[in-house]
Design an enzyme around this catalytic site. Structure first.
Site, PDB file in Angstrom:
ATOM      1  N   ASP A 191       0.828  -1.210   0.000  1.00 53.49           N
ATOM      2  CA  ASP A 191       0.000   0.000   0.000  1.00 53.49           C
ATOM      3  C   ASP A 191       0.861   1.258   0.000  1.00 53.49           C
ATOM      4  OD1 ASP A 191       1.050  -0.128   2.515  1.00 53.49           O
ATOM      5  OD2 ASP A 191      -0.853   0.116   3.585  1.00 53.49           O
ATOM      6  N   HIS A 226      23.635   1.353 -18.636  1.00 56.40           N
ATOM      7  CA  HIS A 226      22.622   1.747 -17.653  1.00 56.40           C
ATOM      8  C   HIS A 226      22.721   0.893 -16.385  1.00 56.40           C
ATOM      9  CE1 HIS A 226      19.900   3.696 -20.963  1.00 56.40           C
ATOM     10  NE2 HIS A 226      20.933   4.436 -20.640  1.00 56.40           N
ATOM     11  N   ASP A 246      27.382   8.482 -13.220  1.00 57.88           N
ATOM     12  CA  ASP A 246      26.454   9.239 -14.067  1.00 57.88           C
ATOM     13  C   ASP A 246      25.274   9.606 -13.169  1.00 57.88           C
ATOM     14  OD1 ASP A 246      24.573  10.181 -15.886  1.00 57.88           O
ATOM     15  OD2 ASP A 246      25.053   8.678 -17.414  1.00 57.88           O
ATOM     16  N   ASP A 276      22.414  16.600 -15.565  1.00 60.88           N
ATOM     17  CA  ASP A 276      22.816  15.272 -16.039  1.00 60.88           C
ATOM     18  C   ASP A 276      24.316  15.300 -16.285  1.00 60.88           C
ATOM     19  OD1 ASP A 276      23.025  12.772 -17.130  1.00 60.88           O
ATOM     20  OD2 ASP A 276      21.692  13.135 -18.830  1.00 60.88           O
ATOM     21  N   HIS A 304      26.453   4.662 -28.346  1.00 64.14           N
ATOM     22  CA  HIS A 304      25.293   5.516 -28.057  1.00 64.14           C
ATOM     23  C   HIS A 304      25.475   6.901 -28.678  1.00 64.14           C
ATOM     24  CE1 HIS A 304      27.517   7.759 -24.928  1.00 64.14           C
ATOM     25  NE2 HIS A 304      27.941   6.592 -24.466  1.00 64.14           N
ATOM     26  N   HIS A 317      21.410  14.636 -25.872  1.00 68.90           N
ATOM     27  CA  HIS A 317      19.948  14.695 -25.822  1.00 68.90           C
ATOM     28  C   HIS A 317      19.564  16.026 -25.192  1.00 68.90           C
ATOM     29  CE1 HIS A 317      20.000  13.806 -21.472  1.00 68.90           C
ATOM     30  NE2 HIS A 317      20.833  12.824 -21.733  1.00 68.90           N
ATOM     31  N   HIS A 326      15.658  13.463 -20.320  1.00 70.52           N
ATOM     32  CA  HIS A 326      15.612  13.406 -21.782  1.00 70.52           C
ATOM     33  C   HIS A 326      14.423  14.289 -22.156  1.00 70.52           C
ATOM     34  CE1 HIS A 326      18.467  10.076 -22.947  1.00 70.52           C
ATOM     35  NE2 HIS A 326      18.521  10.081 -21.625  1.00 70.52           N
ATOM     36  N   GLU A 381      28.094  13.852 -24.146  1.00 73.69           N
ATOM     37  CA  GLU A 381      28.528  12.720 -23.330  1.00 73.69           C
ATOM     38  C   GLU A 381      29.165  11.598 -24.131  1.00 73.69           C
ATOM     39  OE1 GLU A 381      25.065  10.426 -21.837  1.00 73.69           O
ATOM     40  OE2 GLU A 381      23.865  12.113 -22.550  1.00 73.69           O
ATOM     41  N   TYR A 422      34.037   2.240 -24.255  1.00 75.33           N
ATOM     42  CA  TYR A 422      33.667   1.073 -23.458  1.00 75.33           C
ATOM     43  C   TYR A 422      34.302  -0.173 -24.065  1.00 75.33           C
ATOM     44  CZ  TYR A 422      30.151   4.640 -22.630  1.00 75.33           C
ATOM     45  OH  TYR A 422      29.518   5.845 -22.389  1.00 75.33           O
ATOM     46  N   ARG A 454      33.147   7.637 -19.496  1.00 72.46           N
ATOM     47  CA  ARG A 454      32.217   8.596 -20.089  1.00 72.46           C
ATOM     48  C   ARG A 454      32.403   9.930 -19.373  1.00 72.46           C
ATOM     49  NH1 ARG A 454      28.091   5.731 -19.920  1.00 72.46           N
ATOM     50  NH2 ARG A 454      26.886   6.465 -18.131  1.00 72.46           N
ATOM     51  N   GLU A 475      30.433  13.702 -19.253  1.00 74.36           N
ATOM     52  CA  GLU A 475      29.188  14.341 -19.689  1.00 74.36           C
ATOM     53  C   GLU A 475      29.001  15.686 -19.008  1.00 74.36           C
ATOM     54  OE1 GLU A 475      24.398  13.289 -19.841  1.00 74.36           O
ATOM     55  OE2 GLU A 475      25.734  12.199 -18.501  1.00 74.36           O
TER      56      GLU A 475
END
Length: 441
Positions: free
Chosen positions: A37, A241, A258, A269, A348, A352, A359, A382, A386, A404, A406
């Site tokens: 709940d 991710h 990130d 971001d 990637h 964005h 996004h 970014e 990898y 990375r 960014e």
């Protein structure tokens, strides 16, 4: 209500883009059950918040130029019994007195009042197919209005538009107050990343680093993380991710974070990658400098008149050159780009839009072509590199490496404005931040 944002100006600009026979109908976000709940912490619908500043569930906004009811809110009624459990409600009175509505009704009255509000509206801007219950109310109201219109001789909605060409186009181009709020989010995000760099050492868990990262945001009044933080040590960083955030940080590894916070629901971001033990190895440094060079080249392309794709192309070229120099790829750079070979290590996009959504809204093409950057838009930059841990074609020293970098960039009439530019990213600055004394736990 967030005083630094001018919601009245947002509405004024939207209404200026509508004809007198057009209207906009926006519903608030529903509550979401987490388990049992217990609900997830409520986060308002970005479109409705942008127009009104309203933060509570069970809400809808109707806007139409001209007349006495230009801005109408439908909201939860005051209910002392429920407010004991769920918190205070502004109610229709607060919607008028505090939020500037010309008229306000309870949410339960929407189906009764909407047919009247739709009289003379031929074009309705509304996002269908998000909530079937809301869609049913809208369609029933349109049908009631149409029946009355046939008898009384007024027009009713025949054309329907989603928000891309109106509301979302306005949201894409940020005003000065919006940029100021995004700078506040960047400043808090900066504190979090610096704290994480100073705290991290061999033996700590990713979740411990996340706790240190988020502490300044909570102390600083953030409305929460802009998205689930990625805290990825070692080859976890090759999972784009990764959000498990449970593993131990080990000596000799890099840690990729990130993460960004929201202020007044506007997102930051940011990604930074740094050595767990405070110093890059030679191989790590070489790879990191490749990614940084790609990022700086792409940031320089964030200028009015350049295309959105130009930003990505700059990163692809510099990264591909770096992949050759690092021994990851062989061949000419032009051929490797044409064949898409770089995607093995950079899979990637570079950017964005950023705003109330991490996004953010806004199309990436316009008038049949890739979109040109214009002053006021904010985008991420970014690039990354990898290398899978089991990639036997890669040099040993690079296997399991994920990097990375960014930042958030505001396009202006002049040079790119890097909103997050204070967060350490050059090698010497990153190492200094890693070796700094942690001021707060």
């Amino acid at each position: 209500m967030f005083q630094s944002l001018d919601f009245r100006d947002h509405r004024k600009r939207l209404l200026a883009n509508l004809q007198e026979d057009e209207a906009v109908l926006v519903f608030g976000a529903p509550t979401r059950r987490r388990n049992g709940d217990s609900d997830y912490r409520y986060r308002p619908n970005s479109d409705l918040f942008w127009l009104s500043g309203w933060e509570d569930p069970q809400c809808a906004a109707f806007l139409r130029p001209g007349g006495d009811e230009t801005f109408v809110l439908f909201v939860q009624p005051r209910d002392p019994a429920r407010e004991v459990w769920d918190g205070r409600r502004p109610g229709p009175e607060g919607a008028i007195n505090t939020y500037g509505a010309d008229a306000a009704y309870t949410f339960a009255e929407l189906e009764e009042e909407l047919p009247r509000l739709l009289e003379g509206v031929t074009t309705l801007h509304h996002q269908f197919a998000l909530d079937p219950d809301n869609d049913a109310v809208v369609m029933a109201s349109i049908n009631r209005a149409a029946r009355a219109g046939r008898r009384k001789g007024f027009a009713t909605p025949q054309t329907f538009h989603v928000f891309e060409k109106t509301l979302h186009e306005l949201r894409l181009h940020k005003t000065a107050p919006e940029i100021a709020v995004m700078r506040e989010a960047a400043a808090l995000t900066d504190q979090g990343h610096r704290a994480a760099m100073a705290f991290t050492r061999p033996g700590v868990h990713e979740y411990e680093v996340e706790a240190v990262l988020r502490a300044p945001w909570d102390r600083g009044g953030s409305t929460g993380p802009a998205y689930t933080p990625i805290v990825a040590a070692g080859d976890n960083a090759t999972v784009l991710h990764y959000v498990t955030n449970r593993d131990v940080c080990k000596a000799g590894e890099l840690l990729l974070i990130d993460a960004g916070c929201e202020v007044a629901y506007y997102a930051c971001d940011v990604t930074r990658t740094f050595p767990v033990d405070g110093t890059f190895t030679p191989a790590q440094r070489d790879a990191y400098e490749v990614v940084l060079a790609a990022q700086l080249a792409s940031i320089d392309a964030c200028r009015a008149g350049r295309s959105f794709d130009d930003v990505h192309a700059e990163s692809v070229r510099v990264l591909t050159e770096g992949m050759v120099s690092l021994g990851l790829l062989s061949g000419t750079v032009d051929e490797l780009i044409e064949k898409g070979e770089f995607r093995k290590y950079y899979m990637h996009s570079t950017s964005h839009w950023l705003g109330l959504d991490v996004h953010d809204v806004g199309t990436y093409a316009k008038d049949g072509d890739v979109r040109r950057l214009t002053p006021g838009v904010v985008l991420t930059v970014e690039p990354g590199l990898y290398v899978a841990a089991d990639d036997e074609t890669a040099p040993d020293a690079l296997r399991g490496l994920g990097i990375r970098i960014e930042d958030d960039v505001h396009v202006t009439d002049g040079d790119p404005d890097v909103i997050t530019g204070d967060i350490p990213k050059r090698v010497t600055d990153v190492e200094a931040a890693c070796q700094a004394t942690l001021a707060h736990a």
